[in-house]
Design a protein around this motif. Structure first.
Motif, short mmCIF file in Angstrom:
data_model
loop_
_atom_site.label_atom_id
_atom_site.label_comp_id
_atom_site.label_asym_id
_atom_site.label_seq_id
_atom_site.Cartn_x
_atom_site.Cartn_y
_atom_site.Cartn_z
N GLU A 412 0.85 -1.19 0.00
CA GLU A 412 0.00 0.00 0.00
C GLU A 412 0.88 1.24 0.00
O GLU A 412 1.95 1.25 0.62
N SER A 413 0.41 2.28 -0.66
CA SER A 413 1.14 3.54 -0.65
C SER A 413 1.29 4.05 0.78
O SER A 413 0.33 4.08 1.55
N GLY A 414 2.50 4.42 1.13
CA GLY A 414 2.78 4.93 2.48
C GLY A 414 3.07 3.85 3.48
O GLY A 414 3.44 4.15 4.63
N ARG A 415 2.95 2.58 3.08
CA ARG A 415 3.25 1.46 3.98
C ARG A 415 4.15 0.45 3.26
O ARG A 415 3.96 -0.76 3.35
N GLU A 416 5.12 0.95 2.56
CA GLU A 416 5.97 0.08 1.76
C GLU A 416 6.81 -0.86 2.61
O GLU A 416 7.35 -1.85 2.09
N HIS A 417 6.92 -0.59 3.92
CA HIS A 417 7.66 -1.52 4.79
C HIS A 417 6.88 -2.81 5.00
O HIS A 417 7.46 -3.82 5.39
N LEU A 418 5.57 -2.76 4.76
CA LEU A 418 4.73 -3.95 4.82
C LEU A 418 4.57 -4.50 3.40
O LEU A 418 4.82 -3.80 2.43
N GLY A 419 4.15 -5.72 3.30
CA GLY A 419 3.91 -6.29 1.98
C GLY A 419 3.64 -7.78 2.07
O GLY A 419 3.99 -8.43 3.06
N CYS A 420 2.99 -8.30 1.04
CA CYS A 420 2.67 -9.73 1.02
C CYS A 420 2.69 -10.21 -0.42
O CYS A 420 2.67 -9.43 -1.36
N ARG A 421 2.76 -11.55 -0.56
CA ARG A 421 2.65 -12.14 -1.88
C ARG A 421 2.10 -13.56 -1.75
O ARG A 421 2.31 -14.23 -0.74
N ASP A 422 1.40 -13.97 -2.79
CA ASP A 422 0.79 -15.29 -2.83
C ASP A 422 1.89 -16.34 -2.92
O ASP A 422 2.71 -16.32 -3.83
N ASN A 423 1.90 -17.26 -1.96
CA ASN A 423 2.93 -18.29 -1.92
C ASN A 423 2.39 -19.64 -2.37
O ASN A 423 3.00 -20.68 -2.09
N GLY A 424 1.22 -19.63 -3.03
CA GLY A 424 0.71 -20.86 -3.62
C GLY A 424 -0.34 -21.56 -2.79
O GLY A 424 -0.74 -21.11 -1.72
N GLU A 425 -0.79 -22.67 -3.30
CA GLU A 425 -1.85 -23.44 -2.66
C GLU A 425 -1.35 -24.13 -1.41
O GLU A 425 -0.21 -24.59 -1.34
N GLY A 426 -2.23 -24.21 -0.43
CA GLY A 426 -1.90 -24.88 0.82
C GLY A 426 -2.74 -26.11 1.05
O GLY A 426 -2.75 -26.66 2.16
N GLY A 427 -3.48 -26.54 0.01
CA GLY A 427 -4.26 -27.76 0.13
C GLY A 427 -5.71 -27.51 0.46
O GLY A 427 -6.17 -26.38 0.62
N LYS A 428 -6.45 -28.60 0.58
CA LYS A 428 -7.86 -28.55 0.95
C LYS A 428 -7.99 -28.67 2.46
O LYS A 428 -7.28 -29.45 3.10
N ILE A 429 -8.89 -27.90 3.04
CA ILE A 429 -9.14 -27.93 4.48
C ILE A 429 -10.59 -28.35 4.70
O ILE A 429 -11.51 -27.78 4.11
N GLU A 430 -10.79 -29.34 5.53
CA GLU A 430 -12.13 -29.81 5.86
C GLU A 430 -12.50 -29.34 7.26
O GLU A 430 -11.84 -29.68 8.24
N GLY A 431 -13.54 -28.52 7.34
CA GLY A 431 -14.02 -28.08 8.64
C GLY A 431 -14.54 -29.25 9.45
O GLY A 431 -15.11 -30.19 8.90
N GLY A 432 -14.32 -29.21 10.76
CA GLY A 432 -14.79 -30.29 11.62
C GLY A 432 -13.71 -31.27 12.00
O GLY A 432 -13.90 -32.09 12.89
N VAL A 433 -12.55 -31.21 11.30
CA VAL A 433 -11.43 -32.08 11.65
C VAL A 433 -10.70 -31.48 12.84
O VAL A 433 -10.18 -30.37 12.77
N ILE A 434 -10.68 -32.18 13.95
CA ILE A 434 -10.09 -31.67 15.18
C ILE A 434 -8.58 -31.71 15.09
O ILE A 434 -7.99 -32.71 14.65
#
Length: 442
Positions: A412-434
């Motif tokens: 973001e403008s004015g917050r160049e010290h921060l930043g992110c990027r897509d690091n790819g897929e992390g798989g499928k997540i199933e809700g309810g799995v403890i």
């Protein structure tokens, strides 16, 4: 902040004496409505009595059922996980639902951006209780929205790739997640939803962003608010200290232990140096974990490290920033929450904020019975709030910071010290799995 109290057993709602007015959408675009009127007309369930299941008649039972109950076969939600790399080396999990393989949604579909509780993730029953109907298609009776659960560093299978964890006051990770989602879906209204610790982070984020907030509205459930006062209360009695405080401290210890090898890649970090003492403890409370780990590794410097947990709790408290909120903001707590005993109902008079306190419900419980089915009361108020704020009113489009890509980082403008990027897929997540070895619901 004034209040409205109905019949005995009804939630108590606190509104500002100076209500915010917002324009209604078509066909009544020439009219305005106050947030209070919006709540009363389009979110009626939040002002109706919460009726606990007869066998969960106090806050302790409600809270314990949230932790020990079996919710694996209700509110099924599946996710596509993407890993988001943060400039400081950390990694977040962004769990998108519905999965792309289920159905394709328009790019302007509203998105609920979720922050889970202390040591949870997108699999938690309290998250799924709201997201299951929120992302269900409209012809099936749902809202037809999209949702993204922002999973904290190291939680619920997210790799720990830096010697920094998360905390009640570290908002930059959520800020980067919202930035990424906003960039990926620039036409979609974003709605914030936070649970417990995640509610504290959400509140602080919304307050810090002020007029530049990228969210249309937000809902905070079981927010711990005055962390110092609530921590003192949590550790004051034998019961709460040896049940709730130790359960939360134990969960955090187990979460850290899952990343032992990763942490030892940073041998000079305070996090790595704290591991021998952490693992030497047979048990420890939340306050003891915070003293050993969080005040040093819970965020970036400044403000970390803190001298003591009390300094951290005082800084991280969200009740003291409520006056800076500038979007429609609904917060719901219960009056018998054994973990959160102090709610700031008389400490702000912000026209954008509505605080609701229910009679009963425990911490992240709110279990009531309809017929023979036990369901969480909080689901309907949250869904009504999101539908009302995104479909019934025109929240002003505010000027937000420009987004650009610099050296492969989304910033973001004015917050160049921060930043992110897509690091790819992390798989499928199933809700309810403890999560193995973890207590759910916290």
């Amino acid at each position: 902040m004034g209040s409205a109290l109905g019949k005995l057993g009804n939630p108590k709602a606190f509104f500002s004496a100076r209500p915010a007015y917002l324009p209604l959408k078509q066909p009544a675009a020439s009219e305005n409505t106050s947030l209070r009127a919006l709540l009363e007309s389009h979110c009626p369930s939040v002002l109706l009595p919460f009726r606990p299941a007869w066998w969960l008649f106090n806050g302790h039972l409600q809270t314990l059922y949230a932790v020990l109950g079996d919710f694996s076969v209700v509110d099924h939600v599946a996710y596509d996980r993407r890993l988001l790399q943060i400039k400081d080396g950390g990694t977040l999990g962004l769990d998108f639902t519905p999965p792309a393989s289920d159905r394709v949604l328009p790019d302007d579909t509203p998105i609920i951006v979720v922050l889970h509780g202390l040591s949870g993730g997108s699999q938690e029953s309290y998250v799924r209780a709201i997201l299951a109907p929120a992302v269900m298609s409209t012809h099936q009776g749902g809202l037809g929205y999209r949702a993204v659960v922002v999973t904290f560093r190291g939680c619920a299978g997210v790799p720990l790739t830096s010697p920094q964890l998360y905390s009640s006051c570290h908002t930059d990770d959520f800020r980067q997640a919202v930035l990424y989602i906003s960039h990926r879906y620039p036409r979609a209204p974003l709605l914030g939803l936070g649970f417990s610790l995640g509610a504290n982070v959400l509140t602080r984020y919304v307050a810090e962003e002020g007029e530049e907030c990228r969210l249309v509205s937000a809902c905070a459930l079981a927010c711990p608010w005055d962390l110092a006062a609530n921590s003192d209360s949590l550790h004051a009695t034998w019961l709460s200290r040896n049940t709730y405080a130790k359960a939360m401290g134990g969960n955090l210890k187990r979460m850290v232990s899952q990343h032992n090898d990763s942490i030892m890649k940073f041998p000079d970090s305070r996090l790595a140096q704290s591991l021998p003492e952490l693992f030497s403890r047979k048990s420890l409370t939340l306050g003891q974990f915070d003293n050993l780990i969080t005040i040093h590794a819970g965020g970036t410097s400044p403000p970390f490290p803190f001298k003591t947990p009390h300094h951290y709790y005082t800084y991280a408290a969200s009740h003291q920033v409520l006056g800076d909120v500038r979007i429609p903001f609904l917060a719901i707590n219960s009056d018998d929450d054994p973990i959160v005993k102090y709610v700031p109902v008389y400490e702000t008079d912000n026209e954008w904020v509505i605080l609701v306190v229910t009679r009963g419900g425990g911490h992240m419980g709110w279990f009531g019975t309809t017929g023979n089915v036990t369901r969480r009361w909080m689901t309907q108020p949250a869904l009504e709030w999101f539908r009302a704020t995104v479909e019934k009113i025109d929240v002003p489009r505010r000027a937000v910071r420009n987004i650009r890509i610099v050296d492969g980082w989304l910033v973001e403008s004015g917050r160049e010290h921060l930043g992110c990027r897509d690091n790819g897929e992390g798989g499928k997540i199933e809700g309810g799995v403890i999560q193995k070895g973890m207590l759910a619901g916290l």
